[in-house]
Design an enzyme around this catalytic site. Structure first.
Site, short mmCIF file in Angstrom:
data_model
loop_
_atom_site.label_atom_id
_atom_site.label_comp_id
_atom_site.label_asym_id
_atom_site.label_seq_id
_atom_site.Cartn_x
_atom_site.Cartn_y
_atom_site.Cartn_z
N GLY A 97 12.45 5.92 6.68
CA GLY A 97 11.28 5.05 6.89
C GLY A 97 10.12 5.78 7.55
N GLU A 110 5.91 2.98 10.32
CA GLU A 110 5.64 2.75 11.75
C GLU A 110 5.45 4.06 12.51
OE1 GLU A 110 5.45 -0.53 11.75
OE2 GLU A 110 6.59 -0.66 9.88
N ILE A 113 12.16 12.53 1.72
CA ILE A 113 10.83 12.08 1.32
C ILE A 113 10.85 11.93 -0.20
CG2 ILE A 113 8.38 12.65 1.30
CD1 ILE A 113 9.65 11.96 4.09
N LYS A 171 3.41 12.91 -1.84
CA LYS A 171 2.00 12.52 -1.94
C LYS A 171 1.77 11.15 -1.28
CE LYS A 171 -0.31 13.69 -5.71
NZ LYS A 171 -0.97 13.70 -7.04
N THR A 172 2.56 10.18 -1.67
CA THR A 172 2.36 8.85 -1.11
C THR A 172 2.83 8.79 0.35
OG1 THR A 172 4.46 8.13 -2.06
CG2 THR A 172 2.46 7.63 -3.32
N ASN A 232 8.45 10.78 -2.20
CA ASN A 232 7.20 11.22 -2.83
C ASN A 232 6.29 11.75 -1.75
OD1 ASN A 232 4.56 11.34 -3.88
ND2 ASN A 232 5.00 9.75 -5.39
N GLY A 237 0.77 -1.24 0.00
CA GLY A 237 0.00 0.00 0.00
C GLY A 237 0.80 1.29 0.00
N GLN A 266 0.63 7.91 3.64
CA GLN A 266 1.00 6.88 4.62
C GLN A 266 0.92 7.44 6.04
OE1 GLN A 266 4.74 5.08 3.54
NE2 GLN A 266 4.42 3.38 4.92
#
Lengths: 208, 327, 741
Positions: free
Chosen positions: C705, C708, C632, C636-637, C634, C476, C641
């Site tokens: 990352g 989480e 970062i 947008k994604t 992207n 996802g 998230q």
């Protein structure tokens, strides 16, 4: 296979008894004649089973289908397993998530909670039928632009619901959209982006 | 799910006959609860009589009231101009229930006939007198935070899940029924049953009886109404507890009042004594609180639902406050 | 600068967006195979004991039924006899329960039979006809009742360096003698991942020794390894395809009994078999975030310096596996405290094993730690943000190493501004809007910036496009999209001419998607594969390129070109004609930086909540999440998230709880009507801000990352806001209306 005299356990009657009883009970049954025959002549249960289907005419995404289905087949399973329209998703099978949302005669419904036979003669639109000739529907465009999804599994249901939400006139404000889209769960949590997509379509005034 | 026979009569009489004659037959309308129960093996009809194409979905004026066909969709009723004008409380209650998709499927008749959402009823491997009489009530000593505080028995402490029915009982609706013995009218308050020793029976409908319509008498409750539903998320959840409130206020004095609760009993729970407290009094917080206290008389909690003893009166006050303030 | 140079950081639309919005994306139960059969599982109705018999006669006789497989008739699974004896696979790692291998019932709804038929309807019906007899034993499903039996994980007992051992710096339990101190207990109930896609698998024995699985898994390679082992097959004989995964949040991090069942069933009926769990079975057979009890003691000086923290936790596990997670990790490194003690324990219950759920462990631990921080700030009459600043760590106090990067202060500042922190009142219950009490709260999250080895294959195709392949999955977050961006920037090629294929165990290897590590690991592999491809093409491109640096080579509009040399322009067609290999496969591995630095992503979440004074309903009216997650790729994604994690945190804080009736050892919450997850109406318009500064040590891309830290700290932010609104401190989640009235 077990011998004929074996009785299935529990409350489930044997198939043959069921067929005999139920098909003799009423004159206007839709279950076809062969079932009655199978029951009467005590054909093997597996043979009888082949006749336990009823005919069904449906129009799905503009395509007319003449089908033969078990009455217990849900519209969702019919779409996914018989017509290979897997865009409509199974997320709970109990009407509690909205992933299976399709339009029946233009109204959004949970396809998991209705039997296909109940839709005789109706027009079904699924996510596969929303784009016209390769051109995405404005709602699909907006979902891509606003990233209104992550894993994509609830997305077809969200989009079908979103289109209906705008058509129904329930997309008047952010709050109204959130309320009238609450039947579509997105576990990835892309709600903010989905609402942005719907608002853009609503405010853009395009035909939905 | 077991295989079943499917028939789709076009006349009510044929539908009634089909169900009357067959011990294992049942009507299906929207199917939003029945299909769910069949999937889980809780309902196992051998024959489904599809009534969706019967001509029972009109919403019309009738004898100083509103007549809503049993097959009118929940969404259609909630959006209906006549309903919104004459009985806005009903529209509010309907929109507080389920989701837009489910409201597009669920009918008025079916909504009343929803079965409880008690977890023990829903699990074939746990005891439940409603599902399987004689097995015991799993909830009585179990996890019972959703359960009844009024009218329960030691056989069953489940609650009725309908929101619409809470509004209808408050509005003095009548259920029109057609059956093998002819037609009859059942006051809404008598439609659902308390569990007593026969929790398997949710309503007073008899075998083969078909709900054809609901009548709601016209009343003064066109403005000061509210349906307050408390649930664990902001939408699309069954009520922990809900209150339907309708007031007729003139010069800040309450001339008439209707009050009912959901999520507290085996049936939608009309609060007649509390209504009487309200009538003739000023529409103030003190009045509301007094009515709420009267409303809760006789309530009794179990291990996990004692919060309802406090949530109940608070929600009544909130519903009345909002109804009174509605412009 | 050309547009291609700025691919990293661009808010590009997802490369698979069109497939997802048209219904064209195929998930694991959606592949059409000839002669498909359908499998439905039957679960036990007791929590502990032995199966004495199974009556499957009625089921076998039912129309369309092809087989009913149980412990009593299952074919032998060869690997079941050897698996588990392998010392490289300690019990704590988990893995599938050996289905049908013995008659032992270890938890309620444990799979006891699989029914295979020629349609879903028939398989489901027949599954209801299977009746089992048991010799029932007394079960234990309540953690609170098992606290006295809690134990140190075996792995820690055996290895004093194991991270689950007791930890201390300074004095043990020093908070007890502190002048200003608190001691609070916190409970997180069992929470269930519940991705929207029901766990599904299509198992196909293409030959007696060749198996193809279309499976919902976060790791195609790990799943391949598991089932190759179960069937004693060479790994290359097993293919696992997971092109699209309908969410997972951790529950597909390792394989489960239903996968074994489908494979056995396919073997028995010699047809491809499709199996999809029911929503009920998603509670019982694919893990959950474990019910966890915690106690946190803290002491501080009057001017707001923490002097000691003790954090203890007891998490539930099953009887057949010791599941552990890093519940106490954040407590050891987040705040400057000279004395810290942590104790981690497990309690074995007759339940299915837990599995890491988004922000595993840390999200649980952060609820206790960040709630306690708020409690202490309140005791000290200090703003909770100020209290955190006074105890900010400039280097890792646990490992005594410098942070690779830490921009948490920047996050604090960004978030505080956006949420309107200045409106917050020190005294709870000070703000209201009519019947709604308003409060503000914050919670901090952190998670290790993990990186593993990964391999990516890249090749120039005859049509001038570049194909990249990697076995990684995308559950996802948008893995294919960000890899396309990284490749586009590295190659200097239009992203439309790049295809990144994933979710197939036959592709170059990568680890499981989990622990926020995919971009950290696969990102550099993509980058290096693209550089290697350019280098390879350069060597084929003739004189002008012979001495060029690979960094200067780009692929544009069908030509290989060279920066600063307009004349150097070779058509792909020429390169392709040359013959030879235009493909590379490159592995990228983490370097020694992990030994030198402490590497973490950080986040802070600020919540504004409204609590109804009469009904106790809580609405999150604002949620601002700020992250220091390195580069970062992207926005947008990545932003999406973060928003998703925030919504997950709303679920944790306000509604999610799976309850077992201990008398039966069975869940009473068994679907989305009983187990609530947030709906549209529960979510505010979540605001996200990234510091977006590269971390130079994790990898060349500078990523750390996101997955989480998006959820860790959200639940306490909301709980703290509820306290600020009402003065009520809720230490047992979820915060439902009954706890507030």
């Amino acid at each position: 296979m077990s011998s004929e005299t074996d009785k299935p356990a529990g409350h489930d009657e044997s198939r043959r008894t069921f067929l005999k009883q139920s098909s003799l009970l009423t004159a206007f049954t839709i279950v076809p004649g062969p079932v009655l025959q199978a029951a009467t002549y005590e054909l093997d249960e597996k043979v009888a089973a082949a006749f336990e289907k009823v005919s069904l005419k449906l129009e799905v995404n503009g395509v007319k289908h003449k089908l033969s289905v078990e009455p217990r087949t849900t519209l969702l399973d019919l779409l996914r397993e018989n017509l290979n329209l897997t865009g409509t998703k199974k997320g709970c099978d109990y009407g509690q998530c909205g992933a299976c949302t399709v339009h029946v005669d233009g109204q959004r419904v949970n396809s998991c909670l209705s039997f296909a036979v109940m839709h005789e003669g109706k027009k079904i639109t699924t996510i596969e039928g929303l784009a016209e000739g390769g051109k995405l529907h404005p709602m699909q465009e907006a979902f891509v632009k606003h990233d209104g999804f992550q894993c994509g599994y609830c997305t077809p249901g969200q989009i079908m619901s979103a289109v209906a939400c705008v058509r129904e006139g329930h997309a008047g404000s952010e709050t109204e959209i959130r309320e009238f889209m609450s039947g579509n769960i997105c576990r990835c949590g892309a709600y903010s982006n989905i609402v942005a997509a719907i608002q853009e379509v609503k405010n853009g005034g395009q035909k939905v | 799910m077991n295989q079943f026979q499917y028939v789709r009569p076009s006349k009510p009489q044929a539908a009634i006959e089909a169900v009357t004659k067959d011990a294992n037959a049942t009507f299906i309308a929207g199917g939003t609860n029945l299909v769910d129960l069949m999937k889980r093996g809780i309902a196992t009809p051998q024959k489904l009589v599809d009534i969706n194409r019967l001509p029972l979905n009109k919403i019309e004026k009738e004898n100083n009231g509103l007549r809503i066909g049993a097959l009118a969709l929940n969404s259609a009723v909630a959006d209906d101009k006549l309903v919104r004008q004459k009985q806005p409380l009903l529209a509010l209650a309907l929109n507080a229930g389920a989701s837009a998709q489910l409201r597009n499927m669920a009918t008025v008749g079916g909504n009343m006939l929803q079965r409880t959402r008690c977890s023990y009823f829903y699990d074939l491997a746990m005891p439940c007198n409603k599902r399987e009489p004689g097995t015991g009530c799993g909830a009585l000593e179990g996890i019972n935070r959703m359960h009844a505080i009024f009218g329960f028995s030691d056989k069953c402490i489940a609650v009725h899940p309908s929101d619409m029915s809470v509004a209808l009982v408050a509005l003095d609706a009548t259920v029109l029924v057609s059956g093998p013995k002819g037609e009859r009218r059942i006051p809404f308050a008598d439609f659902h049953r308390l569990p007593g020793d026969t929790p398997e029976k949710d309503t007073n409908l008899e075998k083969g009886e078909l709900i054809t319509a609901v009548d709601i008498p016209d009343g003064p409750f066109t403005k000061h109404v509210h349906y307050q539903k408390v649930r664990e998320r902001a939408s699309y959840a069954f009520a922990l507890l809900s209150v339907a409130a309708a007031l007729d206020i003139e010069n800040n004095t309450i001339k008439a009042a209707r009050l009912a609760m959901g999520g507290v009993a085996h049936k939608p729970w009309r609060l007649t004594a509390a209504e009487q407290v309200l009538v003739g009094k000023p529409a103030t917080e003190a009045t509301f609180r007094q009515a709420a206290e009267v409303a809760m008389q006789g309530a009794k909690a179990f291990k996990h639902n004692a919060y309802k003893l406090k949530l109940g009166p608070n929600t009544i006050v909130q519903a009345l406050r909002t109804a009174a303030a509605a412009a | 600068m050309k547009a291609q140079d700025k691919q990293i950081g661009a808010p590009m639309n997802r490369v698979d967006g069109r497939l997802k919005v048209t219904g064209g994306a195929k998930y694991s139960a959606e592949y059409e195979l000839p002669n498909m059969a359908y499998a439905v599982l039957v679960g036990s109705t007791i929590a502990k004991g032995r199966l004495t018999s199974i009556d499957a006669k009625a089921a076998e006789k039912a129309p369309g039924v092809l087989a009913v497989v149980t412990h009593f008739n299952s074919p032998k699974v060869p690997g079941f006899d050897t698996a588990g004896k392998d010392p490289s696979q300690p019990a704590t790692v988990g893995g599938p329960l050996k289905i049908f291998k013995d008659d032992k019932i270890r938890y309620n709804d444990q799979v006891i039979a699989v029914v295979v038929a020629d349609s879903w309807e028939r398989a489901r019906y027949a599954a209801r006809l299977v009746k089992a007899q048991y010799a029932q034993e007394k079960h234990k499903t309540n953690l609170e009742a098992s606290v006295s039996d809690a134990f140190l994980p075996t792995a820690a007992k055996k290895n004093p360096k194991h991270p689950m051992n007791d930890y201390q710096r300074g004095q043990v339990d020093a908070y007890k003698t502190g002048a200003i101190k608190l001691e609070s207990e916190y409970v997180i109930p069992t929470e269930v991942h519940h991705p929207m896609e029901l766990q599904s698998i299509t198992a196909h024995w293409e030959a007696p020794d060749r198996l193809t699985l279309y499976d919902k898994t976060q790791g195609t390679m790990a799943t391949r390894r598991d089932f190759a082992k179960e069937w004693n097959l060479p790994e290359e004989n097993v293919k696992v395809i997971a092109t699209f995964v309908g969410g997972a949040f951790g529950n597909a991090l390792h394989s489960w009994p239903h996968e074994s069942a489908a494979i056995i069933a396919a073997k028995v009926v010699n047809r491809p078999v499709k199996l999809m769990l029911t929503r009920e079975q998603m509670f019982t057979n694919v893990g959950y975030r474990p019910y966890t009890w915690q106690k946190l003691g803290m002491s501080a000086t009057p001017d707001g310096k923490i002097t000691a923290i003790t954090h203890e936790s007891i998490g539930q596990t099953s009887t057949y596996e010791e599941f552990t997670e890093s519940t106490l990790a954040q407590t050891r490194m987040m705040y400057q405290s000279p004395n810290v003690t942590t104790r981690y324990r497990l309690a074995s219950l007759d339940v299915c094993s837990p599995i890491w759920m988004r922000g595993p462990g840390e999200a649980t631990g952060a609820f206790a730690l960040e709630s306690a921080m708020d409690e202490m700030a309140h005791m000290l009459n200090l703003d909770p943000l100020e209290f955190r600043l006074r105890n900010y760590t400039e280097q890792d106090p646990e490992k005594n190493k410098p942070w690779s990067t830490k921009f948490l202060k920047e996050c604090y500042q960004l978030g505080a501004e956006r949420v309107g922190w200045n409106k917050r009142q020190l005294k709870p219950g000070s703000l209201r809007d009519g019947e709604w009490l308003i409060g503000y709260g914050m919670g901090v999250g952190t998670f290790g910036a993990h990186r593993g080895a990964a391999t990516v294959g890249a090749q120039l195709l005859p049509d001038g496009t570049v194909l990249l392949q990697c076995a990684t999955t995308d559950i996802g977050p948008g893995t294919g999209t960000v890899m396309t961006q990284i490749a586009a920037e590295t190659l200097g090629l239009d992203p439309k001419k790049i295809r990144f294929e994933l979710g197939n165990s036959s592709f170059p290897k990568a680890g499981t998607q989990g622990g926020s590590s995919t971009v950290n690991s696969v990102g550099p592999a993509t980058q290096e594969a693209c550089l290697a491809l350019k280098e390879k093409l350069r060597t084929l491109a003739g004189a002008a390129f012979a001495s060029a640096k690979k960094e200067d080579v780009t692929l544009t509009d069908g030509y290989l070109t060279l920066a600063g040399n307009a004349g150097a322009r070779v058509p792909y067609a020429d390169l392709i004609k040359q013959g030879g290999d235009k493909a590379v496969t490159v592995e990228a591995k983490p370097g020694p930086e992990g030994q030198q630095y402490s590497m973490y992503s950080f986040s802070v979440h600020f919540a504004e909540v409204r609590v109804h004074e009469l009904t106790g309903e809580v609405r999150v009216s604002k949620l601002v999440s700020c992250a220091d997650a390195g580069t970062i790729v992207n926005e947008k994604t990545a932003g999406n998230q973060m928003k998703g994690g925030a919504v997950g945190g709303i679920g944790m804080a306000l509604m999610e709880a799976a309850h077992i009736d201990d008398r039966f050892g069975r869940y009473v919450t068994k679907d989305f009507a009983d187990y609530h997850v947030p709906v549209h109406a529960d979510s505010p318009d979540v605001q996200v801000a990234f510091v977006n500064k590269p971390d130079p040590h994790v990898n060349n891309l500078g990523t750390k990352g996101i997955g989480e830290i998006a959820i860790i700290g959200v639940a306490p932010a909301i709980a703290n806001a509820v306290f600020n609104a009402t003065g009520k401190r809720i230490r047992e989640l979820p915060i439902t209306p009954d706890k507030l009235i």
